[in-house]
Design a protein around this motif. Structure first.
Motif, mmCIF file in Angstrom:
data_model
loop_
_atom_site.group_PDB
_atom_site.id
_atom_site.type_symbol
_atom_site.label_atom_id
_atom_site.label_comp_id
_atom_site.label_asym_id
_atom_site.label_seq_id
_atom_site.Cartn_x
_atom_site.Cartn_y
_atom_site.Cartn_z
ATOM 1 N N THR A 113 40.083 32.499 32.557
ATOM 2 C CA THR A 113 41.279 33.157 33.086
ATOM 3 C C THR A 113 42.243 32.143 33.674
ATOM 4 O O THR A 113 41.859 31.039 34.072
ATOM 5 N N ARG A 137 47.469 42.315 29.945
ATOM 6 C CA ARG A 137 46.559 42.017 31.050
ATOM 7 C C ARG A 137 46.529 43.117 32.107
ATOM 8 O O ARG A 137 45.535 43.272 32.804
ATOM 9 N N ARG A 138 47.597 43.886 32.218
ATOM 10 C CA ARG A 138 47.703 44.831 33.324
ATOM 11 C C ARG A 138 47.490 46.287 32.924
ATOM 12 O O ARG A 138 46.922 47.061 33.693
ATOM 13 N N HIS A 157 44.755 47.361 28.060
ATOM 14 C CA HIS A 157 43.527 46.572 27.995
ATOM 15 C C HIS A 157 42.859 46.707 26.620
ATOM 16 O O HIS A 157 43.135 47.632 25.857
ATOM 17 N N LYS A 191 43.693 54.313 37.791
ATOM 18 C CA LYS A 191 42.566 53.519 38.256
ATOM 19 C C LYS A 191 42.278 52.333 37.332
ATOM 20 O O LYS A 191 41.534 51.428 37.703
ATOM 21 N N LEU A 192 42.827 52.371 36.132
ATOM 22 C CA LEU A 192 42.595 51.291 35.170
ATOM 23 C C LEU A 192 43.620 50.163 35.292
ATOM 24 O O LEU A 192 43.442 49.094 34.701
ATOM 25 N N LEU A 193 44.692 50.415 36.048
ATOM 26 C CA LEU A 193 45.729 49.390 36.179
ATOM 27 C C LEU A 193 45.210 48.203 36.970
ATOM 28 O O LEU A 193 44.454 48.361 37.927
ATOM 29 N N LYS A 194 45.628 47.028 36.561
ATOM 30 C CA LYS A 194 45.229 45.797 37.248
ATOM 31 C C LYS A 194 46.445 45.205 37.945
ATOM 32 O O LYS A 194 47.436 44.853 37.302
ATOM 33 N N TYR A 195 46.348 45.107 39.272
ATOM 34 C CA TYR A 195 47.434 44.555 40.070
ATOM 35 C C TYR A 195 47.101 43.121 40.460
ATOM 36 O O TYR A 195 45.933 42.751 40.586
ATOM 37 N N GLU A 196 48.155 42.358 40.652
ATOM 38 C CA GLU A 196 47.958 41.002 41.150
ATOM 39 C C GLU A 196 47.745 41.044 42.659
ATOM 40 O O GLU A 196 48.076 42.019 43.329
ATOM 41 N N LYS A 197 47.173 39.993 43.188
ATOM 42 C CA LYS A 197 46.930 39.936 44.623
ATOM 43 C C LYS A 197 48.247 39.829 45.390
ATOM 44 O O LYS A 197 49.247 39.357 44.866
ATOM 45 N N ARG A 210 53.916 41.955 40.758
ATOM 46 C CA ARG A 210 53.447 43.308 41.044
ATOM 47 C C ARG A 210 54.070 44.304 40.077
ATOM 48 O O ARG A 210 55.234 44.168 39.684
#
Length: 355
Positions: free
Chosen positions: A146, A287-288, A291, A321-327, A334
């Motif tokens: 990654t 990526r977000r 998938h 719930k499947l979404l991927k957020y950045e820190k 974001r």
């Protein structure tokens, strides 16, 4: 005396006559014998002539002529095959959703890119770098891992080896220890030291700005080269990574599987000036939201334009719930709230052409 002499003469003549008769008898026998012998010889000659007459064999010679049409049929077969070759482009057109034309495909693809540009307005390479050298090294290290892992590893690497000359003279074992977290660290160590030596020896320690020069560096392929050209030199290029390949095929932009052919097919749909940003938009979306195993279709901003809508979770609440957020602390990375992708009823609009 005369009688005796006559008797003697008669006997002599008789003796002479006897051989004469024998000679005549032999001659007559000889004449008869050859006639008798010639008869079978003639029969043999006629018998020998009969098979000789079979040699022309007109019936047999005509048999190959009857087989002559066979090769003619074989000649016709390739003509039929070549006649069906032009049908291949029709299959390519039919592969588009709902028999989509080329013009419609171009419009849909560009609209998808515009939608993604609104969702990811700050899309950029997610590898941390300060110069072209750091970018090319980081991109090589990003294989099979990654970007986050690479960003955690490269600060120590560049602090110890800030220039190509420094990394070219580095101890491989020390570099391996630094790169161990990225996986395949031995092969990556060999690549980054090799490309550093090439930069120091062939390009004066500078990263070249031409595709043909970049791909000659160890560990650098077209994908890495376009990342460097587009983000370090501002020269347009399409980055065909695993996310890009998956999404453009899912969207039916192309059916190609070879990265070079995907690059050519997708590049033909967009102006060259859009290539670099397009790559970022597609990769960020992959990526977000979109998938590989389970795309979040119910929270996707381009659901109405996607022919693969429904392959993933379509329920909005489950899709969120499947979404991927950045820190936090990484501005620009974001996502918009999932509600921004939904209609008034809380669900994404159905794909075009859906009932």
């Amino acid at each position: 005396m005369k009688t005796a002499a006559a008797g003697k003469g008669a006997s002599a003549s008789a003796k002479k006559a006897a051989p004469a008769k024998k000679a005549t008898a032999k001659k007559s026998a000889a004449k008869k014998a050859p006639v008798a012998k010639k008869a079978p010889a003639a029969k043999k000659a006629t018998a020998a002539k009969k098979p000789a007459a079979k040699k022309p064999a007109p019936a047999k010679s005509s048999a190959p002529l009857k087989k002559a049409p066979a090769p003619r049929k074989q000649v016709v077969a390739p003509k039929k095959a070549t006649a069906s070759v032009p049908a291949a482009p029709a299959k390519t057109v039919a592969a588009h959703p709902r028999g989509e034309s080329r013009t419609a495909l171009v419009r849909r693809a560009r609209r998808i890119d515009r939608e993604l540009a609104e969702v990811y307005p700050y899309a950029h390479p997610e590898l941390d770098f300060e110069n072209p050298f750091q970018l090319v090294v980081a991109t090589v290290l990003s294989a099979q891992t990654t970007d986050l892992r690479v960003n955690q590893t490269t600060p120590a690497l560049f602090a110890k080896y800030p220039t190509p000359e420094d990394l070219a003279a580095a101890d491989p074992e020390e570099v391996e220890e630094i790169l161990r977290p990225t996986g395949f660290f031995r092969a990556k160590t060999k690549s980054v030291i090799g490309l550093s030596k090439a930069l120091a020896e062939q390009f004066g320690g500078e990263v070249p700005g031409r595709l043909e020069d970049l791909v000659k560096l160890p560990g650098v392929g077209r994908k890495t080269a376009f990342v460097v050209l587009g983000n370090a030199f501002g020269r347009p290029g399409i980055t065909v990574d695993t996310h890009f390949q998956r999404l453009v095929r899912r969207w039916k932009w192309t059916d190609e599987t070879d990265p070079d052919k995907i690059e050519a097919a997708v590049g033909a749909l967009f102006p060259k000036s859009d290539w670099t940003d397009l790559s970022h938009h597609v990769i960020w979306h992959g990526r977000r939201i979109c998938h590989a195993r389970k795309p979040a279709c119910g929270a996707c901003p381009i659901a109405p334009l996607c022919p693969a809508y429904g392959e993933g979770e379509t329920d909005p609440e489950k899709a969120k719930k499947l979404l991927k957020y950045e820190k936090a602390g990484q501005p620009g990375q974001r996502l918009k709230p999932p509600q921004a992708y939904l209609d008034a009823g809380g669900r994404p609009a159905p794909p075009l052409g859906a009932g």
